[in-house]
Design a protein around this motif. Structure first.
Motif, PDB file in Angstrom:
ATOM      1  N   TRP A  63      10.758  -1.420 -14.539  1.00 37.20           N
ATOM      2  CA  TRP A  63      10.620  -0.026 -14.989  1.00 37.20           C
ATOM      3  C   TRP A  63      11.987   0.650 -15.091  1.00 37.20           C
ATOM      4  CZ3 TRP A  63       5.963   1.894 -16.572  1.00 37.20           C
ATOM      5  CH2 TRP A  63       5.871   3.268 -16.805  1.00 37.20           C
ATOM      6  N   ALA A  64      12.835   0.420 -14.087  1.00 39.11           N
ATOM      7  CA  ALA A  64      14.153   1.060 -14.064  1.00 39.11           C
ATOM      8  C   ALA A  64      15.006   0.626 -15.242  1.00 39.11           C
ATOM      9  CB  ALA A  64      14.865   0.743 -12.749  1.00 39.11           C
ATOM     10  N   THR A  65      14.983  -0.666 -15.570  1.00 40.67           N
ATOM     11  CA  THR A  65      15.832  -1.146 -16.660  1.00 40.67           C
ATOM     12  C   THR A  65      15.238  -0.865 -18.032  1.00 40.67           C
ATOM     13  OG1 THR A  65      14.861  -3.352 -16.343  1.00 40.67           O
ATOM     14  CG2 THR A  65      16.992  -2.910 -15.301  1.00 40.67           C
ATOM     15  N   THR A  66      13.919  -0.749 -18.119  1.00 37.38           N
ATOM     16  CA  THR A  66      13.298  -0.384 -19.393  1.00 37.38           C
ATOM     17  C   THR A  66      13.657   1.040 -19.781  1.00 37.38           C
ATOM     18  OG1 THR A  66      11.433  -1.891 -19.031  1.00 37.38           O
ATOM     19  CG2 THR A  66      11.109  -0.119 -20.628  1.00 37.38           C
ATOM     20  N   PHE A  67      13.656   1.946 -18.795  1.00 41.86           N
ATOM     21  CA  PHE A  67      13.861   3.366 -19.078  1.00 41.86           C
ATOM     22  C   PHE A  67      15.182   3.917 -18.552  1.00 41.86           C
ATOM     23  CE2 PHE A  67       9.141   2.883 -18.808  1.00 41.86           C
ATOM     24  CZ  PHE A  67       8.885   3.080 -20.155  1.00 41.86           C
ATOM     25  N   ALA A  68      15.984   3.091 -17.873  1.00 45.50           N
ATOM     26  CA  ALA A  68      17.318   3.470 -17.374  1.00 45.50           C
ATOM     27  C   ALA A  68      17.277   4.472 -16.226  1.00 45.50           C
ATOM     28  CB  ALA A  68      18.201   3.991 -18.506  1.00 45.50           C
ATOM     29  N   PHE A  69      16.319   4.299 -15.325  1.00 44.06           N
ATOM     30  CA  PHE A  69      16.253   5.156 -14.142  1.00 44.06           C
ATOM     31  C   PHE A  69      17.142   4.621 -13.025  1.00 44.06           C
ATOM     32  CE2 PHE A  69      12.168   6.951 -15.715  1.00 44.06           C
ATOM     33  CZ  PHE A  69      12.470   8.289 -15.516  1.00 44.06           C
ATOM     34  N   GLN A  70      17.719   5.558 -12.277  1.00 39.01           N
ATOM     35  CA  GLN A  70      18.465   5.253 -11.063  1.00 39.01           C
ATOM     36  C   GLN A  70      17.724   5.873  -9.876  1.00 39.01           C
ATOM     37  OE1 GLN A  70      20.909   3.256 -11.262  1.00 39.01           O
ATOM     38  NE2 GLN A  70      22.511   3.806 -12.695  1.00 39.01           N
ATOM     39  N   PRO A  71      17.868   5.325  -8.672  1.00 39.24           N
ATOM     40  CA  PRO A  71      17.159   5.885  -7.509  1.00 39.24           C
ATOM     41  C   PRO A  71      17.466   7.355  -7.252  1.00 39.24           C
ATOM     42  CG  PRO A  71      18.030   3.708  -6.987  1.00 39.24           C
ATOM     43  CD  PRO A  71      18.600   4.089  -8.327  1.00 39.24           C
ATOM     44  N   TRP A  72      18.659   7.811  -7.644  1.00 40.96           N
ATOM     45  CA  TRP A  72      19.044   9.198  -7.375  1.00 40.96           C
ATOM     46  C   TRP A  72      18.633  10.161  -8.492  1.00 40.96           C
ATOM     47  CZ3 TRP A  72      22.562   5.127  -7.748  1.00 40.96           C
ATOM     48  CH2 TRP A  72      23.222   4.999  -8.977  1.00 40.96           C
ATOM     49  N   HIS A  73      17.952   9.671  -9.498  1.00 44.14           N
ATOM     50  CA  HIS A  73      17.500  10.547 -10.575  1.00 44.14           C
ATOM     51  C   HIS A  73      16.319  11.409 -10.133  1.00 44.14           C
ATOM     52  CE1 HIS A  73      19.442   7.968 -13.988  1.00 44.14           C
ATOM     53  NE2 HIS A  73      20.254   8.914 -13.546  1.00 44.14           N
ATOM     54  N   PHE A 114      12.384   0.000  -4.047  1.00 40.85           N
ATOM     55  CA  PHE A 114      13.454  -0.306  -4.997  1.00 40.85           C
ATOM     56  C   PHE A 114      13.821  -1.790  -5.009  1.00 40.85           C
ATOM     57  CE2 PHE A 114      13.685   4.095  -3.674  1.00 40.85           C
ATOM     58  CZ  PHE A 114      13.605   4.733  -4.907  1.00 40.85           C
ATOM     59  N   ASP A 115      13.023  -2.581  -4.296  1.00 40.71           N
ATOM     60  CA  ASP A 115      13.190  -4.033  -4.324  1.00 40.71           C
ATOM     61  C   ASP A 115      11.915  -4.701  -4.827  1.00 40.71           C
ATOM     62  OD1 ASP A 115      14.716  -6.337  -3.968  1.00 40.71           O
ATOM     63  OD2 ASP A 115      13.881  -6.708  -1.977  1.00 40.71           O
ATOM     64  N   THR A 116      11.103  -3.940  -5.564  1.00 41.32           N
ATOM     65  CA  THR A 116       9.868  -4.497  -6.120  1.00 41.32           C
ATOM     66  C   THR A 116      10.102  -4.970  -7.552  1.00 41.32           C
ATOM     67  OG1 THR A 116       9.136  -2.338  -6.962  1.00 41.32           O
ATOM     68  CG2 THR A 116       8.434  -2.953  -4.722  1.00 41.32           C
ATOM     69  N   THR A 117       9.258  -5.878  -7.980  1.00 44.23           N
ATOM     70  CA  THR A 117       9.314  -6.340  -9.370  1.00 44.23           C
ATOM     71  C   THR A 117       9.115  -5.171 -10.324  1.00 44.23           C
ATOM     72  OG1 THR A 117       8.460  -8.498  -8.707  1.00 44.23           O
ATOM     73  CG2 THR A 117       8.282  -7.935 -11.031  1.00 44.23           C
ATOM     74  N   ARG A 167       0.817  -1.218   0.000  1.00 41.42           N
ATOM     75  CA  ARG A 167       0.000   0.000   0.000  1.00 41.42           C
ATOM     76  C   ARG A 167       0.853   1.272   0.000  1.00 41.42           C
ATOM     77  NH1 ARG A 167      -5.133  -0.461   3.347  1.00 41.42           N
ATOM     78  NH2 ARG A 167      -5.760  -1.309   1.329  1.00 41.42           N
ATOM     79  N   SER A 168       1.954   1.261   0.738  1.00 42.13           N
ATOM     80  CA  SER A 168       2.787   2.469   0.803  1.00 42.13           C
ATOM     81  C   SER A 168       3.358   2.822  -0.568  1.00 42.13           C
ATOM     82  CB  SER A 168       3.920   2.275   1.813  1.00 42.13           C
ATOM     83  OG  SER A 168       4.866   1.315   1.352  1.00 42.13           O
ATOM     84  N   HIS A 169       3.686   1.805  -1.362  1.00 39.01           N
ATOM     85  CA  HIS A 169       4.226   2.063  -2.703  1.00 39.01           C
ATOM     86  C   HIS A 169       3.158   2.677  -3.599  1.00 39.01           C
ATOM     87  CE1 HIS A 169       6.750  -1.718  -1.627  1.00 39.01           C
ATOM     88  NE2 HIS A 169       7.316  -0.627  -1.142  1.00 39.01           N
ATOM     89  N   ARG A 170       1.965   2.105  -3.562  1.00 38.65           N
ATOM     90  CA  ARG A 170       0.898   2.594  -4.436  1.00 38.65           C
ATOM     91  C   ARG A 170       0.466   4.006  -4.055  1.00 38.65           C
ATOM     92  NH1 ARG A 170      -0.913  -2.813  -3.848  1.00 38.65           N
ATOM     93  NH2 ARG A 170      -2.374  -2.153  -2.228  1.00 38.65           N
ATOM     94  N   LEU A 171       0.358   4.256  -2.757  1.00 39.18           N
ATOM     95  CA  LEU A 171      -0.050   5.589  -2.321  1.00 39.18           C
ATOM     96  C   LEU A 171       0.995   6.633  -2.698  1.00 39.18           C
ATOM     97  CD1 LEU A 171      -1.605   4.815   1.180  1.00 39.18           C
ATOM     98  CD2 LEU A 171      -2.810   5.428  -0.929  1.00 39.18           C
ATOM     99  N   LEU A 195      13.713  -6.933 -22.785  1.00 38.22           N
ATOM    100  CA  LEU A 195      14.940  -6.927 -22.004  1.00 38.22           C
ATOM    101  C   LEU A 195      14.937  -8.128 -21.066  1.00 38.22           C
ATOM    102  CD1 LEU A 195      15.232  -3.200 -20.890  1.00 38.22           C
ATOM    103  CD2 LEU A 195      16.998  -4.437 -22.120  1.00 38.22           C
ATOM    104  N   MET A 196      16.065  -8.793 -20.945  1.00 35.80           N
ATOM    105  CA  MET A 196      16.239  -9.833 -19.939  1.00 35.80           C
ATOM    106  C   MET A 196      17.157  -9.254 -18.870  1.00 35.80           C
ATOM    107  SD  MET A 196      18.056 -13.585 -20.221  1.00 35.80           S
ATOM    108  CE  MET A 196      17.101 -14.087 -21.651  1.00 35.80           C
ATOM    109  N   THR A 197      16.611  -9.019 -17.682  1.00 37.88           N
ATOM    110  CA  THR A 197      17.356  -8.360 -16.613  1.00 37.88           C
ATOM    111  C   THR A 197      17.749  -9.360 -15.540  1.00 37.88           C
ATOM    112  OG1 THR A 197      16.291  -6.217 -16.955  1.00 37.88           O
ATOM    113  CG2 THR A 197      17.210  -6.636 -14.772  1.00 37.88           C
ATOM    114  N   PHE A 198      19.017  -9.347 -15.172  1.00 37.63           N
ATOM    115  CA  PHE A 198      19.520 -10.193 -14.094  1.00 37.63           C
ATOM    116  C   PHE A 198      19.406  -9.375 -12.807  1.00 37.63           C
ATOM    117  CE2 PHE A 198      21.554 -11.204 -18.112  1.00 37.63           C
ATOM    118  CZ  PHE A 198      21.172 -12.533 -18.254  1.00 37.63           C
ATOM    119  N   LYS A 199      18.263  -9.527 -12.157  1.00 36.93           N
ATOM    120  CA  LYS A 199      17.854  -8.594 -11.112  1.00 36.93           C
ATOM    121  C   LYS A 199      18.758  -8.603  -9.886  1.00 36.93           C
ATOM    122  CE  LYS A 199      14.580 -11.305  -8.336  1.00 36.93           C
ATOM    123  NZ  LYS A 199      15.148 -10.876  -7.037  1.00 36.93           N
TER     124      LYS A 199
END
Length: 561
Positions: free
Chosen positions: A183-193, A175-178, A144-148, A374-378
């Motif tokens: 999403w991060a690897t599809t669009f190349a986002f980093q947590p600090w962006h 940052f540990d969700t599926t 719930r916290s993520h969605r809100l 994309l095949m991501t090695f999570k």
């Protein structure tokens, strides 16, 4: 489907009725923004092609949209490109005007549509874990916290987000969700962006959320981005009579003193190393591509690691710095080109002369080349991903050669099978790490014999995602400008998303239409968040995690229900 037109104030000073045959247009940079500008000038502005001059520092057009090499020496794709049917309308408008290189009766958009009707994306191995197993991606992994937090971000105005980072808005568990892995690897986002850029992506690509697990909404070009898009556009412009100047580095612009608006009067450049000055008349136009994602890139080889060039800027950065000095309305390049530890990542292109590795990837993923995501090695230390395009991926690619591409978001960390930072690794060591992630190290010796892996470090590749204020990027045509416009990823287009080809094309359309007074709306920006059908699909996807009573109430507020 709901769209909103991008509104611009049309300038009358360069209206169609006032165009003189002697007026000149100077496009600085030969990337997709300048090429698209030339198309808009000719097609929509009926501007004489011979009066359009493209000044390019390199020996080839395309900028960051590249594709080079050969089977013997190895192919290179610095960055991959995926296209979205709903969101890439500006680019498709250009493609619809450019004839195919193989069939002049068709456009490159016709080719694109036909290819994607035949080769459809539906990735069956989106995430792979440390045990070399495909991970279920049916659920997003939200609580719930993520969605809100997500709904709150979509509702809050950009001004409130300010210079917040993504990880300053969401809890650490996000940052540990599926969802984040995909999403991060599809669009190349980093947590600090920038949280603002993340918000814009959530609005612009919200329709992709229900299919982010297999990327079935992705469209691709028949070949690499250079062969499929850049080369046909360049050829068409040459045929129209556009004047191309290669090996021409623009070093400075001179401005008229004491004028009501900033007016470019001279372009200083080095053409084949020789200093040259180009006089710019009052009614001439100068459109500059500022900044560069692939500036200072470095290639390695199977036996050598690439080099990080920390202070080596090309003309796109140094020119912007010169233009913006003492002119804050022309942006702040130092916000983007002085933070490479936040913007650097590394890609690699694999050229194969034996099908063993490709066959193993096909068998493991369940996807033929071109149909996978994309095949991501999570769990990988480097946060590595690969994608296998349809073969051949290059026009000159022999039948017995295969090519695929990969990249890593954390190249400054040590690998799991190679105890080194990725930035310190040779192509052979990167291949070793990849085979380790797939659990195929027993086949390494045989595969390596016929493989060529070329790594590529790009210090500024996500500079456009860095935290910023609302004035750090200049407007496409600043209010203080008389005859100067800014193009590309570092000019500001409200509501649009950087790191897309469509963004660069929209800056081109905005500049040309405003300067020429073309009374036609700019191609609308797709706004899926106002489409009830899109929102219902998003809700269905999120409901796979758990109940969403509170989120429903917030969504009603967002829709004004």
């Amino acid at each position: 489907m709901s769209c909103r037109f991008l509104k611009i104030k049309v300038s009358k000073q360069f209206g169609l009725g006032g165009i003189h045959m002697e007026r000149q247009v100077y496009l600085i940079g030969g990337g997709i923004a300048s090429l698209s500008s030339a198309v808009f000038f000719i097609r929509d502005g009926h501007f004489p092609a011979k009066n359009i001059h493209i000044l390019e520092e390199l020996s080839i057009t395309g900028g960051s949209m590249d594709g080079s090499g050969d089977a013997q020496n190895g192919y290179v794709i610095r960055g991959g490109r995926m296209f979205d049917e709903e969101a890439y309308t500006c680019l498709f408008g250009i493609m619809d005007s450019i004839p195919s290189l193989t069939d002049p009766q068709k456009t490159i958009k016709d080719e694109f549509i036909a290819f994607n009707e035949q080769i459809k994306t539906s990735g069956q191995a989106r995430l792979v874990d440390k045990n070399h197993q495909k991970v279920s991606v049916e659920k997003l992994g939200f609580d719930r916290s993520h969605r809100l937090a997500m709904l709150d971000m979509m509702m809050v105005p950009e001004e409130k987000l300010g210079t917040k980072r993504i990880d300053e808005w969401f809890p650490p568990s996000f940052f540990d969700t599926t969802f984040w892995y995909m999403w991060a690897t599809t669009f190349a986002f980093q947590p600090w962006h920038s949280a603002i850029e993340f918000k814009r992506y959530m609005h612009r690509f919200i329709h992709e959320l229900p299919r982010i697990n297999d990327l079935s909404g992705v469209r691709r070009t028949p070949y690499n981005q250079y062969d499929s898009i850049i080369l046909p556009i360049t050829r068409w412009l040459e045929q129209q009579g556009v004047d191309f100047h290669y090996h021409t580095k623009v070093t400075a612009l001179a401005f008229a003193p004491n004028t009501p608006k900033e007016t470019v009067t001279e372009i200083d450049c080095l053409e084949d190393g020789v200093a040259k000055k180009i006089a710019v008349n009052e009614h001439d136009l100068v459109l500059v591509t500022i900044g560069s994602m692939t500036s200072a890139f470095s290639l390695g080889s199977m036996t050598e690691a690439p080099t990080i060039h920390r202070y080596d800027h090309d003309g796109a950065w140094t020119l912007w710095e010169q233009i913006a000095k003492d002119k804050p309305h022309f942006g702040r390049p130092e916000v983007f080109d002085r933070r490479i530890d936040e913007s650097l990542w590394e890609s690699f292109t694999v050229t194969l002369h034996d099908k063993q590795l490709l066959d193993k990837i096909i068998a493991f993923s369940g996807n033929e080349p071109g149909t996978g995501a994309l095949m991501t090695f999570k769990d990988s230390g480097w946060f590595m991903s690969i994608v296998v395009p349809y073969q051949p991926h290059f026009i000159n690619q022999p039948e017995d050669t295969q090519v695929f591409w990969g990249y890593a978001l954390f190249p400054d960390r040590k690998g799991d099978y190679v105890n080194k930072k990725m930035t310190d690794c040779t192509g052979e060591e990167i291949l070793h790490e990849l085979l380790g992630q797939l659990g195929w190290l027993d086949a390494k010796e045989e595969i390596t014999k016929t493989a060529n892996v070329i790594p590529c470090i790009m210090p500024f590749i996500t500079a456009q995602f860095l935290t910023r204020t609302g004035t750090d990027r200049p407007q496409v045509v600043p209010k203080q400008s008389h005859n100067l416009a800014f193009l590309g990823q570092f000019a500001e287009v409200p509501d649009d998303v950087v790191f897309t080809v469509d963004y660069s094309v929209r800056t081109a359309q905005t500049a040309v239409y405003q300067f020429l007074g073309i009374h036609r709306p700019i191609t609308p920006i797709y706004m899926g968040q106002y489409d009830v059908r899109v929102l219902l699909n998003v809700v269905k996807t999120m409901m796979k995690d758990d109940s969403m009573t509170m989120e429903f109430n917030l969504a009603k507020r967002m829709l004004g229900i």
